[in-house]
Design an enzyme around this catalytic site. Structure first.
Site, PDB file in Angstrom:
ATOM      1  N   TYR A  82      41.081  32.415  38.005  1.00 59.16           N
ATOM      2  CA  TYR A  82      42.155  32.914  38.870  1.00 59.16           C
ATOM      3  C   TYR A  82      43.524  32.363  38.455  1.00 59.16           C
ATOM      4  CZ  TYR A  82      39.306  35.453  42.330  1.00 59.16           C
ATOM      5  OH  TYR A  82      38.509  36.368  42.975  1.00 59.16           O
ATOM      6  N   PHE A  97      47.880  29.813  48.191  1.00 59.79           N
ATOM      7  CA  PHE A  97      46.453  29.667  48.485  1.00 59.79           C
ATOM      8  C   PHE A  97      45.604  29.302  47.261  1.00 59.79           C
ATOM      9  CE2 PHE A  97      47.341  34.234  47.823  1.00 59.79           C
ATOM     10  CZ  PHE A  97      46.492  34.516  46.760  1.00 59.79           C
ATOM     11  N   ARG A 117      37.050  49.400  43.159  1.00 58.99           N
ATOM     12  CA  ARG A 117      37.969  48.865  44.168  1.00 58.99           C
ATOM     13  C   ARG A 117      37.863  49.670  45.459  1.00 58.99           C
ATOM     14  NH1 ARG A 117      40.465  44.350  42.282  1.00 58.99           N
ATOM     15  NH2 ARG A 117      41.406  44.272  44.327  1.00 58.99           N
ATOM     16  N   THR A 161      41.532  43.557  50.252  1.00 57.40           N
ATOM     17  CA  THR A 161      41.359  42.098  50.162  1.00 57.40           C
ATOM     18  C   THR A 161      41.033  41.492  51.525  1.00 57.40           C
ATOM     19  OG1 THR A 161      43.083  42.161  48.456  1.00 57.40           O
ATOM     20  CG2 THR A 161      42.473  39.997  49.308  1.00 57.40           C
ATOM     21  N   ARG A 169      33.505  44.784  51.503  1.00 55.98           N
ATOM     22  CA  ARG A 169      34.216  43.725  52.233  1.00 55.98           C
ATOM     23  C   ARG A 169      34.171  43.973  53.742  1.00 55.98           C
ATOM     24  NH1 ARG A 169      39.054  43.010  47.765  1.00 55.98           N
ATOM     25  NH2 ARG A 169      38.187  41.165  46.716  1.00 55.98           N
ATOM     26  N   GLU A 198      37.655  43.547  30.605  1.00 56.42           N
ATOM     27  CA  GLU A 198      37.221  43.056  29.285  1.00 56.42           C
ATOM     28  C   GLU A 198      37.327  41.525  29.233  1.00 56.42           C
ATOM     29  OE1 GLU A 198      36.581  45.304  26.575  1.00 56.42           O
ATOM     30  OE2 GLU A 198      36.047  43.613  25.277  1.00 56.42           O
TER      31      GLU A 198
END
Ligand code: GTP
Ligand code: MG
Length: 131
Positions: free
Chosen positions: A43, A51, A79, A85, A96, A118
């Site tokens: 990340y 965060f 997605r 999110t 989610r 990738e």
């Protein structure tokens, strides 16, 4: 990648089933556990966000299940399958919406472009493992 909250809650099978039923082919899959340092590498794009430290702690808190998936239009369709999110905003029936606990512990990660797919595939799997 199925994230620690969903793996520890025993939702790996249910989520994998949804992914396959949505038409994705699982090319590679394993269960592994990131160190905080490696979670930080994964990340790294978020390292300036407030965060980031909490995210790295959470992502290294338990096992995860990374996968390489194949499908036409895979990034966009995945997605849609995983939802927003924030699970409070995720559409009904999305992964989610069904399984995420919070905006941070949100059950699953999806690559945001073919180029990142990738890079992220190579982060977890060698070429040999992909076939
Ligand atoms: P990924 O598929 O995991 O990349 O999620 P995303 O693309 O929907 O969101 P984004 O890349 O913006 O954020 C990456 C991850 O950081 C999210 O999936 C969450 O786990 C976490 N995250 C994002 N926003 C917040 C936030 O406001 N607070 C906290 N605590 N975590 C957040
Ligand atoms: Mg993202």
């Amino acid at each position: 990648m199925i994230k620690p909250d969903a793996v520890s809650a025993g939702n790996t099978g249910a989520i994998t089933k949804m992914i396959e039923e949505a038409g994705f082919r699982i090319v590679a899959m394993k269960k592994t556990h990131l160190t905080k340092e490696r979670a930080g590498q994964f990340y790294a794009i978020h390292k300036e966000r407030p965060f980031y430290n909490d995210l790295c702690t959470y992502m290294s808190s338990g096992p995860i299940v990374p996968m390489i998936l194949e499908k036409e239009n895979a990034v966009e369709d995945f997605r849609k399958l995983i939802g927003s999110t924030d699970p409070q905003k995720a559409a009904p029936g999305t992964i989610r919406n069904l399984f995420a606990k919070s905006i941070e512990a949100n059950a699953i990660h999806g690559s945001d472009s073919d180029a990142n797919a990738e890079i992220e595939g190579n982060f977890f799997f060698s070429r040999l493992e992909q076939y």
